[in-house]
Design a protein around this motif. Structure first.
Motif, short mmCIF file in Angstrom:
data_model
loop_
_atom_site.label_atom_id
_atom_site.label_comp_id
_atom_site.label_asym_id
_atom_site.label_seq_id
_atom_site.Cartn_x
_atom_site.Cartn_y
_atom_site.Cartn_z
N PHE A 1 10.19 0.50 1.34
CA PHE A 1 9.99 -0.09 -0.05
C PHE A 1 8.68 -0.63 -0.32
CE2 PHE A 1 13.32 3.41 -0.48
CZ PHE A 1 12.66 4.06 -1.32
N ALA A 2 8.93 -2.00 0.95
CA ALA A 2 8.34 -3.49 0.74
C ALA A 2 6.99 -3.42 0.57
CB ALA A 2 9.15 -4.23 2.05
N ALA A 3 6.79 -2.64 1.27
CA ALA A 3 5.06 -2.00 1.60
C ALA A 3 4.54 -1.69 0.36
CB ALA A 3 4.51 -1.20 2.78
N GLU A 4 6.08 -0.48 -0.53
CA GLU A 4 4.61 0.01 -1.48
C GLU A 4 4.72 -0.97 -2.54
OE1 GLU A 4 7.05 2.97 -5.01
OE2 GLU A 4 7.23 2.82 -2.63
N ARG A 5 5.60 -2.41 -3.12
CA ARG A 5 5.52 -2.80 -3.49
C ARG A 5 4.25 -4.11 -3.87
NH1 ARG A 5 9.71 -7.85 -5.16
NH2 ARG A 5 8.07 -9.71 -6.15
N GLU A 6 4.08 -4.21 -2.24
CA GLU A 6 2.49 -5.03 -1.98
C GLU A 6 1.49 -4.28 -2.19
OE1 GLU A 6 1.21 -6.61 1.93
OE2 GLU A 6 2.64 -6.57 2.66
N TYR A 7 1.27 -2.95 -2.18
CA TYR A 7 -0.23 -2.56 -1.50
C TYR A 7 0.04 -2.61 -3.56
CZ TYR A 7 0.45 -0.61 2.51
OH TYR A 7 0.98 -0.48 4.07
N PHE A 8 0.70 -1.83 -4.98
CA PHE A 8 1.12 -1.58 -5.78
C PHE A 8 0.61 -3.62 -6.94
CE2 PHE A 8 3.66 1.71 -6.46
CZ PHE A 8 2.45 2.65 -7.05
N GLU A 9 1.50 -4.58 -5.99
CA GLU A 9 0.23 -6.06 -6.45
C GLU A 9 -1.16 -6.05 -6.17
OE1 GLU A 9 1.97 -10.17 -6.36
OE2 GLU A 9 2.58 -8.95 -5.48
N ILE A 10 -1.24 -5.20 -4.15
CA ILE A 10 -3.04 -5.52 -4.12
C ILE A 10 -4.03 -4.80 -4.68
CG2 ILE A 10 -4.27 -4.97 -2.03
CD1 ILE A 10 -2.39 -5.48 -0.58
N ALA A 11 -3.65 -3.71 -5.28
CA ALA A 11 -4.27 -2.87 -6.20
C ALA A 11 -4.35 -3.66 -7.71
CB ALA A 11 -4.24 -0.76 -6.35
N CYS A 12 -3.28 -4.11 -8.30
CA CYS A 12 -3.42 -4.27 -9.30
C CYS A 12 -4.53 -5.67 -9.51
CB CYS A 12 -2.29 -4.76 -9.76
SG CYS A 12 -0.52 -3.61 -10.34
N LYS A 13 -3.99 -6.84 -8.86
CA LYS A 13 -5.44 -7.30 -8.46
C LYS A 13 -6.61 -7.03 -9.07
CE LYS A 13 -6.22 -11.99 -6.09
NZ LYS A 13 -5.68 -13.04 -4.77
N ALA A 14 -6.74 -5.83 -7.97
CA ALA A 14 -8.96 -5.41 -7.54
C ALA A 14 -8.63 -4.91 -9.24
CB ALA A 14 -8.57 -4.78 -5.83
N LYS A 15 -7.65 -4.59 -9.66
CA LYS A 15 -8.51 -3.54 -10.86
C LYS A 15 -8.84 -4.51 -12.24
CE LYS A 15 -9.49 0.32 -9.12
NZ LYS A 15 -10.67 0.62 -9.31
N GLY A 16 -7.45 -5.95 -11.91
CA GLY A 16 -8.06 -6.84 -13.12
C GLY A 16 -6.72 -6.40 -13.80
N ILE A 17 -5.41 -6.32 -13.31
CA ILE A 17 -4.19 -5.86 -14.09
C ILE A 17 -3.11 -6.75 -13.43
CG2 ILE A 17 -2.58 -4.27 -14.37
CD1 ILE A 17 -4.42 -2.08 -14.29
N LYS A 18 -2.33 -7.42 -14.55
CA LYS A 18 -1.22 -8.40 -14.23
C LYS A 18 -0.34 -7.67 -13.65
CE LYS A 18 0.77 -12.20 -14.78
NZ LYS A 18 0.77 -13.24 -13.91
N PHE A 19 0.57 -7.92 -12.63
CA PHE A 19 1.45 -7.50 -11.27
C PHE A 19 2.29 -7.86 -12.32
CE2 PHE A 19 3.85 -6.74 -8.15
CZ PHE A 19 5.16 -5.24 -8.24
N VAL A 20 3.94 -7.32 -12.82
CA VAL A 20 5.27 -7.72 -13.27
C VAL A 20 5.75 -6.79 -12.38
CG1 VAL A 20 6.76 -8.46 -14.82
CG2 VAL A 20 3.74 -7.94 -15.31
N TYR A 21 7.53 -7.34 -11.92
CA TYR A 21 8.12 -6.63 -11.00
C TYR A 21 9.43 -7.39 -11.46
CZ TYR A 21 11.58 -5.50 -7.39
OH TYR A 21 12.37 -4.98 -5.81
N ASP A 22 10.50 -6.53 -11.76
CA ASP A 22 11.56 -6.24 -12.21
C ASP A 22 12.57 -6.08 -11.20
OD1 ASP A 22 13.67 -7.27 -13.45
OD2 ASP A 22 13.56 -5.90 -14.92
N ASN A 23 14.03 -6.51 -10.63
CA ASN A 23 14.26 -6.19 -9.78
C ASN A 23 16.14 -5.73 -10.74
OD1 ASN A 23 16.27 -5.97 -6.87
ND2 ASN A 23 17.12 -7.50 -7.54
N ALA A 24 15.62 -4.28 -10.50
CA ALA A 24 16.59 -3.43 -11.47
C ALA A 24 18.26 -3.54 -11.30
CB ALA A 24 15.50 -2.35 -11.80
N PHE A 25 19.01 -2.52 -12.22
CA PHE A 25 20.35 -2.16 -11.66
C PHE A 25 20.62 -1.17 -10.57
CE2 PHE A 25 23.60 -0.06 -12.81
CZ PHE A 25 24.86 -0.82 -12.97
N ASP A 26 20.97 -1.01 -10.46
CA ASP A 26 21.44 -0.21 -8.69
C ASP A 26 22.48 1.01 -9.62
OD1 ASP A 26 21.74 1.28 -6.29
OD2 ASP A 26 22.17 -0.29 -5.56
#
Length: 381
Positions: free
Chosen positions: A181-206
């Motif tokens: 899951f930690a790698a998944e978040r990193e992959y999304f952030e990298i992909a967003c940067k490559a496509k010029g999309i702003k990445f926003v993360y929120d630690n949600a309710f369990d």
């Protein structure tokens, strides 16, 4: 007489050549003497894995046992089903392996306790929610989504739908305890940067905290509203994603109300997310199901979101490969030494697309973890 003899020789040569040719292209799936148990979540939690297990049991009614545990997203009193059922199965001398599609947070303990009762058992897991670092040494094999490839395709589709922001939700139980899951978040952030999309993360309710699934859904709704109010995200052109399968319909509801973007559920699947929001008959072929889903979305006059559907049965093939690998292990065909070669072979033999890829995890300590993916997202609304 000679002509008859020659004809017979030619016929035998053709038969052997045909058999050899078939063996090169696809190895026959041979059920073992012992049975394989599939411990599966209810259909409401992970529908594609549930349906895959049911189909396998129909194909091999004398060799596959299915047991269903309670929704793992909800807390309940007593020993978790995954653990108690695993220990029970371990006591059955007819069972040689247990498969855990979408291995939950309880599976590490389940495997440990089942092994304590029967150390000869074999175990295979798919897309684990528990720590893959702790799980991998306990089991024969782990099959998971190749999230680097998936993240890139999801972001590509979001970009096509006009995304300027990508809002990702997860929970500590996922991000904090599982390196996948930690790698998944990193992959999304990298992909967003490559496509010029702003990445926003929120630690949600369990959902395991007080309030459960309903409070988890309420949290993501309030979070989106709060982030708009605080100018963290705009009112539109935002793609929504969560690693929590329990909140997918809430994300679609938000996307509908605010004209936002929803590409993928927690794991790429046509049955989750949109399949929950627009229920259609699942007792039909996969292609028929996807087409019916598209029709249902098109017929919804109140549908305002930009939606995509994953039109490839990846979770089915991951579950199938887990079972076939268990068969091979019990038959002595697959060993730790040839696990990589034969896992790739099983996917190649049974995949419905040549675009499906299988790679071994780059961490040498996770050499029995296989990452699979096939491109399949399609914008439908």
């Amino acid at each position: 007489m000679f002509k008859k003899f020659l004809a017979a020789i030619l016929a035998l040569t053709f038969v052997f050549a045909f058999a050899a040719c078939g063996k090169e292209s696809k190895e026959f799936v041979n059920p073992p003497a012992k049975k394989v148990a599939i411990l599966v979540a209810p259909k409401s939690e992970y529908p594609e894995e549930y349906l895959a297990a049911q189909n396998l049991a129909k194909q091999y009614p004398d060799k596959i046992i299915i047991r269903e545990f309670s929704d793992s997203r909800e807390l309940y009193a007593g020993v978790p089903d995954e653990i108690s059922i695993s220990v029970e199965l371990a006591g059955n001398a007819d069972i040689g392996a247990i498969i855990y599609p979408r291995a939950t947070g309880n599976i590490i303990t389940a495997v440990e306790e089942a092994k304590a009762r029967n150390n000869a058992l074999h175990f295979i897991c798919t897309e684990p929610e528990c720590s893959v670092d702790a799980l991998s040494p306990l089991v024969d094999s782990v099959v998971t989504v190749d999230w680097e490839k998936a993240a890139n395709e999801i972001i590509d589709r979001a970009k096509e739908q006009g995304a300027e922001y990508f809002l990702m939700f997860s929970i500590n139980r996922h991000i904090g305890s599982n390196s996948l899951f930690a790698a998944e978040r990193e992959y999304f952030e990298i992909a967003c940067k490559a496509k010029g999309i702003k990445f926003v993360y929120d630690n949600a309710f369990d959902t395991h905290d007080a309030g459960g699934i309903e409070k988890a859904k309420l949290y993501v709704k309030e979070s989106v509203a709060r982030q708009i109010l605080n100018n963290k995200i705009p009112k539109t052109n935002v793609a929504l994603f969560s690693t929590d399968s329990a909140v997918q319909t809430a994300l679609i509801e938000i996307a509908n109300k605010k004209n936002m973007i929803y590409v993928s559920p927690a794991v790429p699947s046509a049955y989750s997310g949109i399949g929950e929001a627009y229920p259609v008959d699942t007792e039909q072929s996969f292609d028929e199901y996807v087409n019916a889903l598209k029709v249902a979305v098109a017929a919804d006059s109140e549908q305002n979101a930009k939606l995509s559907v994953y039109n490839y049965p990846l979770s089915v093939e991951m579950t199938n490969c887990a079972v076939y690998t268990a068969f091979d292990i019990l038959n002595g065909r697959t060993t730790p030494e040839n696990l990589t070669e034969r896992t790739k072979m099983r996917f190649a033999d049974n995949a419905t697309s040549k675009e499906l890829t299988v790679t071994v995890h780059k961490d040498e300590l996770l050499s029995n973890v296989f990452q699979v993916y096939c491109p399949g997202f399609e914008n439908i609304a």
